[in-house]
Design an enzyme around this catalytic site. Structure first.
Site, PDB file in Angstrom:
ATOM      1  CG  HIS A   1       0.095  -1.485  -4.700  1.00 44.80           C
ATOM      2  ND1 HIS A   1       0.009  -2.765  -4.195  1.00 44.80           N
ATOM      3  CD2 HIS A   1      -0.701  -0.730  -3.895  1.00 44.80           C
ATOM      4  CE1 HIS A   1      -0.806  -2.787  -3.150  1.00 44.80           C
ATOM      5  NE2 HIS A   1      -1.254  -1.555  -2.932  1.00 44.80           N
TER       6      HIS A   1
ATOM      7  CG  HIS B   1      -1.072   1.768  -1.616  1.00 49.28           C
ATOM      8  ND1 HIS B   1      -2.290   1.183  -1.857  1.00 49.28           N
ATOM      9  CD2 HIS B   1      -1.071   2.947  -2.294  1.00 49.28           C
ATOM     10  CE1 HIS B   1      -3.014   1.988  -2.632  1.00 49.28           C
ATOM     11  NE2 HIS B   1      -2.289   3.057  -2.922  1.00 49.28           N
TER      12      HIS B   1
ATOM     13  CG  ASP C   1      -0.325  -1.824   3.002  1.00 51.99           C
ATOM     14  OD1 ASP C   1      -0.236  -0.905   2.165  1.00 51.99           O
ATOM     15  OD2 ASP C   1      -1.234  -2.676   2.970  1.00 51.99           O
ATOM     16  CG  HIS C   2       1.474  -3.552  -0.568  1.00 54.40           C
ATOM     17  ND1 HIS C   2       0.964  -4.805  -0.836  1.00 54.40           N
ATOM     18  CD2 HIS C   2       0.432  -2.823  -0.095  1.00 54.40           C
ATOM     19  CE1 HIS C   2      -0.327  -4.820  -0.544  1.00 54.40           C
ATOM     20  NE2 HIS C   2      -0.673  -3.632  -0.093  1.00 54.40           N
TER      21      HIS C   2
HETATM   22 ZN   LIG Z   1      -2.734  -0.952  -1.490  1.00 51.87          ZN
END
Ligand SMILES: [Zn+2]
Length: 265
Positions: free
Chosen positions: A61, A63, A65-66
């Site tokens: 997804h 976000h 941090d990904h």
């Molecule tokens: Zn997330």
């Protein structure tokens, strides 16, 4: 299923000890999630590849941090392809182009295949990846051992969707979940059912707060989370908002500006 955890070296207030990304070695070396571009993550990835060529990165997804490490991964591993479910408002931030995938799509990974499972709630574009043979789920941010998952309403988080996603994953009966944060989850059934009952309990607490005449989210937070540390209040507020939006969708509360009311208390 041979999956190698590769740490992203991005500890912080929201990521905890930092993210896990997962390398699936084999004919189609595949990384689940891109990390944030920390050189130690890229070094760890290169070491785990052991001379093999990284073919693709599948992002759970959008976000940061990904996904934020996508351009650094592209630079270090030329020719790598990126796949994710589109979130058009956010994906352009990451500086690479993504091939679109969605729930039900089958993706080659390592020497096997994974099936994408659309699991919105934490984020609208959230995908988990299911390995049927070993009943392993790459869970992204669907579940974190020992804690609950943040539903950020300001970033299109949606509690109703999240609860449906938990049911969807429970129906798969996974033997283990390899998450993006924290330890491997080897009792998914207990954890996910715990989440469902936790949210039901929270819903009752929100309704009780409304019944006691606490109509705005800050008052409800105060009512439910007595003595909460200052820095945790914004997250508690989001969590209460997520509950209120679910209750609104269920036709049990309505909203006038900042004040929320029960319908037929
Ligand atoms: Zn997330």
């Amino acid at each position: 299923m041979n999956a190698v955890p590769i740490h992203a070296f991005n500890p912080g207030p929201i990521t905890g000890a930092g993210n896990w990304t997962w390398l699936i070695p084999g004919r189609v070396p595949t990384l689940i999630d891109a990390g944030t571009g920390d050189p130690r993550h890229l070094d760890g990835l290169a070491a785990a590849l052991d001379g093999a060529t990284l073919k693709q990165v599948v992002v759970t997804h959008s976000h940061s941090d990904h996904a934020a490490g996508a351009s650094a991964v592209a630079e270090r591993f030329p020719g790598v392809r990126f796949l994710k479910m589109p979130w058009p408002d956010r994906d352009p931030k990451w500086g690479v182009s993504f091939d679109a995938i969605g729930g039900g799509d089958v993706v080659a990974a390592g020497d096997t295949v994974l099936t994408a499972v659309h699991t919105p709630g934490h984020a609208p574009d959230h995908l988990c990846f299911w390995h049927e043979e070993s009943r392993t789920l790459f869970g992204g941010d669907l579940a974190v051992k020992g804690t609950t998952v943040w539903i950020p309403t300001s970033l299109q988080g949606d509690l109703t969707d999240y609860l449906t996603s938990l049911e969807r994953v429970l129906a798969l009966a996974p033997a283990r979940i390899l998450p993006a944060h924290g330890d491997v989850i080897d009792n998914p059934d207990t954890l996910l059912r715990g989440y469902l009952s936790h949210r039901r309990e929270r819903e009752q607490q929100v309704l009780a707060a409304l019944r006691d005449g606490n109509g705005n989210p800050d008052a409800i937070v105060e009512h439910i989370y007595r003595g909460l540390k200052e820095r945790l209040i914004p997250m508690a507020r989001e969590s209460v908002l997520a509950q209120l939006q679910k209750l609104e969708r269920d036709g049990r509360v309505r909203r006038d500006d900042e004040a929320w009311h029960m319908i037929d208390p």
